[in-house]
Design a protein around this motif. Sequence first.
Motif, PDB file in Angstrom:
ATOM      1  N   ALA A   1       0.833  -1.203   0.000  1.00 38.60           N
ATOM      2  CA  ALA A   1       0.000   0.000   0.000  1.00 38.60           C
ATOM      3  C   ALA A   1       0.869   1.255   0.000  1.00 38.60           C
ATOM      4  O   ALA A   1       0.592   2.222  -0.722  1.00 38.60           O
ATOM      5  CB  ALA A   1      -0.926  -0.007   1.210  1.00 38.60           C
ATOM      6  N   GLN A   2       1.917   1.238   0.798  1.00 38.27           N
ATOM      7  CA  GLN A   2       2.812   2.402   0.849  1.00 38.27           C
ATOM      8  C   GLN A   2       3.482   2.642  -0.502  1.00 38.27           C
ATOM      9  O   GLN A   2       3.608   3.791  -0.943  1.00 38.27           O
ATOM     10  CB  GLN A   2       3.873   2.183   1.930  1.00 38.27           C
ATOM     11  CG  GLN A   2       3.321   2.246   3.342  1.00 38.27           C
ATOM     12  CD  GLN A   2       4.355   1.861   4.390  1.00 38.27           C
ATOM     13  OE1 GLN A   2       5.266   1.067   4.117  1.00 38.27           O
ATOM     14  NE2 GLN A   2       4.239   2.422   5.576  1.00 38.27           N
TER      15      GLN A   2
ATOM     16  N   ASN B   1       2.888   5.940  -3.180  1.00 41.86           N
ATOM     17  CA  ASN B   1       4.098   6.768  -3.247  1.00 41.86           C
ATOM     18  C   ASN B   1       4.577   7.239  -1.883  1.00 41.86           C
ATOM     19  O   ASN B   1       5.136   8.334  -1.741  1.00 41.86           O
ATOM     20  CB  ASN B   1       3.864   7.989  -4.158  1.00 41.86           C
ATOM     21  CG  ASN B   1       3.527   7.594  -5.578  1.00 41.86           C
ATOM     22  OD1 ASN B   1       4.149   6.695  -6.140  1.00 41.86           O
ATOM     23  ND2 ASN B   1       2.539   8.261  -6.151  1.00 41.86           N
ATOM     24  N   LEU B   2       4.365   6.407  -0.870  1.00 41.14           N
ATOM     25  CA  LEU B   2       4.837   6.708   0.471  1.00 41.14           C
ATOM     26  C   LEU B   2       6.082   5.914   0.822  1.00 41.14           C
ATOM     27  O   LEU B   2       6.626   6.057   1.918  1.00 41.14           O
ATOM     28  CB  LEU B   2       3.721   6.401   1.491  1.00 41.14           C
ATOM     29  CG  LEU B   2       2.431   7.198   1.307  1.00 41.14           C
ATOM     30  CD1 LEU B   2       1.362   6.700   2.260  1.00 41.14           C
ATOM     31  CD2 LEU B   2       2.686   8.686   1.504  1.00 41.14           C
ATOM     32  N   ARG B   3       6.498   5.086  -0.091  1.00 41.65           N
ATOM     33  CA  ARG B   3       7.683   4.256   0.080  1.00 41.65           C
ATOM     34  C   ARG B   3       8.285   4.049  -1.307  1.00 41.65           C
ATOM     35  O   ARG B   3       7.566   3.900  -2.294  1.00 41.65           O
ATOM     36  CB  ARG B   3       7.297   2.911   0.704  1.00 41.65           C
ATOM     37  CG  ARG B   3       8.432   1.920   0.886  1.00 41.65           C
ATOM     38  CD  ARG B   3       7.896   0.564   1.345  1.00 41.65           C
ATOM     39  NE  ARG B   3       8.971  -0.418   1.412  1.00 41.65           N
ATOM     40  CZ  ARG B   3       9.643  -0.714   2.513  1.00 41.65           C
ATOM     41  NH1 ARG B   3       9.314  -0.121   3.660  1.00 41.65           N
ATOM     42  NH2 ARG B   3      10.617  -1.607   2.506  1.00 41.65           N
ATOM     43  N   SER B   4       9.590   4.036  -1.383  1.00 41.71           N
ATOM     44  CA  SER B   4      10.247   3.822  -2.665  1.00 41.71           C
ATOM     45  C   SER B   4       9.868   2.458  -3.232  1.00 41.71           C
ATOM     46  O   SER B   4       9.745   1.477  -2.494  1.00 41.71           O
ATOM     47  CB  SER B   4      11.773   3.897  -2.509  1.00 41.71           C
ATOM     48  OG  SER B   4      12.166   5.184  -2.075  1.00 41.71           O
ATOM     49  N   VAL B   5       9.691   2.410  -4.530  1.00 38.67           N
ATOM     50  CA  VAL B   5       9.344   1.146  -5.182  1.00 38.67           C
ATOM     51  C   VAL B   5      10.489   0.156  -5.002  1.00 38.67           C
ATOM     52  O   VAL B   5      11.661   0.479  -5.220  1.00 38.67           O
ATOM     53  CB  VAL B   5       9.086   1.368  -6.689  1.00 38.67           C
ATOM     54  CG1 VAL B   5       8.856   0.033  -7.390  1.00 38.67           C
ATOM     55  CG2 VAL B   5       7.899   2.295  -6.882  1.00 38.67           C
TER      56      VAL B   5
ATOM     57  N   LEU C   1       1.870  -1.657  -9.394  1.00 40.92           N
ATOM     58  CA  LEU C   1       1.528  -0.787  -8.270  1.00 40.92           C
ATOM     59  C   LEU C   1       0.488   0.259  -8.656  1.00 40.92           C
ATOM     60  O   LEU C   1      -0.338   0.661  -7.825  1.00 40.92           O
ATOM     61  CB  LEU C   1       2.789  -0.106  -7.743  1.00 40.92           C
ATOM     62  CG  LEU C   1       3.762  -1.028  -6.994  1.00 40.92           C
ATOM     63  CD1 LEU C   1       5.075  -0.312  -6.727  1.00 40.92           C
ATOM     64  CD2 LEU C   1       3.148  -1.524  -5.687  1.00 40.92           C
ATOM     65  N   SER C   2       0.501   0.700  -9.911  1.00 42.71           N
ATOM     66  CA  SER C   2      -0.537   1.638 -10.355  1.00 42.71           C
ATOM     67  C   SER C   2      -1.914   0.973 -10.303  1.00 42.71           C
ATOM     68  O   SER C   2      -2.921   1.632 -10.000  1.00 42.71           O
ATOM     69  CB  SER C   2      -0.233   2.144 -11.763  1.00 42.71           C
ATOM     70  OG  SER C   2      -0.407   1.124 -12.739  1.00 42.71           O
TER      71      SER C   2
ATOM     72  N   LEU D   1      -4.338   4.429   5.903  1.00 41.33           N
ATOM     73  CA  LEU D   1      -3.991   4.796   4.530  1.00 41.33           C
ATOM     74  C   LEU D   1      -5.159   4.548   3.587  1.00 41.33           C
ATOM     75  O   LEU D   1      -5.461   5.369   2.714  1.00 41.33           O
ATOM     76  CB  LEU D   1      -2.768   3.999   4.059  1.00 41.33           C
ATOM     77  CG  LEU D   1      -1.433   4.315   4.724  1.00 41.33           C
ATOM     78  CD1 LEU D   1      -0.342   3.402   4.163  1.00 41.33           C
ATOM     79  CD2 LEU D   1      -1.047   5.768   4.518  1.00 41.33           C
ATOM     80  N   LEU D   2      -5.810   3.401   3.764  1.00 41.49           N
ATOM     81  CA  LEU D   2      -6.951   3.082   2.909  1.00 41.49           C
ATOM     82  C   LEU D   2      -8.068   4.097   3.083  1.00 41.49           C
ATOM     83  O   LEU D   2      -8.645   4.583   2.097  1.00 41.49           O
ATOM     84  CB  LEU D   2      -7.454   1.673   3.230  1.00 41.49           C
ATOM     85  CG  LEU D   2      -8.702   1.203   2.473  1.00 41.49           C
ATOM     86  CD1 LEU D   2      -8.465   1.193   0.971  1.00 41.49           C
ATOM     87  CD2 LEU D   2      -9.127  -0.186   2.953  1.00 41.49           C
TER      88      LEU D   2
END
Length: 349
Positions: free
Chosen positions: A106-107, A111-115, A153-154, A221-222
């Motif tokens: 989820a992160q 975009n809350l965590r690097s891929v 992820l998108s 987050l959700l």
Amino acid sequence: MPEKHPYKGLPDRSFWKRAVATRHYEDMTELWTPPAMEGSEKFATAGSCFAQHLGRHIARRGQGNYLDFETAPLSLPAAEHGRFGYGIYSCRYGNIYTTRQLLQIAQEALNLRSVSEHVLEKDNRFYDAVRPSVDPVGLESREDVIELRKVHLSKVREMLESLDVMIFTLGLTESWMSTVDGTVFPNAPGVVAGSMSSNPAKFHNLSVSESLSDMKEFWNLLREINPTARMILTVSPVPLIATASGNHVLQATIYSKSVLRVVAQEMADSNEDIYYFPSYEIINSAQGGGYYFDPDKRGVNDRGVQYVMSHFFTGDMGKVFPEPGEKPQQTDVVCDEEAIQARVDQDSK
């Protein structure tokens, strides 16, 4: 006049004698209170292997209520869909066994965590370390793996924004974490591809507090991006196939399931839009006598799956998802954990 007491007037389901002792095990009722439904809700699934049964039954009954954001290409034969991670869950993420995996994806999607750029290599083919089973033959380059993960992820983000109800099946607490950046993998490097030397990771058994914190953060987050989202939590009844904890695998299984059962209840008790469905209890309760397990005492047989579904699709869930007719035969589940046993068997030859 008799004095009232806290148990006076409670329904039959509250008493062992009325709810269990005097009933055949398959005649029990009211094992959960399904959420109210209007009929148009969109459902998404994720989790450990057992979650695949819920997704398939919802998709079969739902006539458009089930979300699938990564459908198989027309060129791929239907018999190969599951092997390549299609049609198993609402996105092509493979098994999400732990709360940390769920939070992590989820992160990344938000975009809350690097891929993750963790890539496994085997025989000059490349695999996504956080979902190694979805490409059983691997890709041609590391760059291909990372680019495909970004596309994936998108779709995950789109799913999180679009769903009305998410069903998540908690499976394990045992995890393997990268010693580089803490990324959690569904399997230890070296099981499917790669190695501990090229993809260093450490074993970590998530605690109640860690798992609960993960679930709370995921839920927050959700709801930030989807304020009306609801969630149904279940705990997989399937035992661990192996443990790296040092304990007997039976003891390790009970630990994992106990932790996750507590976490699921805590989440449901503290959030009116989160519900707990007792698939774990239905299959594992001593009163069931192990009747719903395959001879290996691990796999859930078709009778067990059908009995779980008979409870899941009650109340409004049964109205939204009526049984369309002849019950399907059980379909094999795709389980990343089985790669552990396959590798161990291979090593022993």
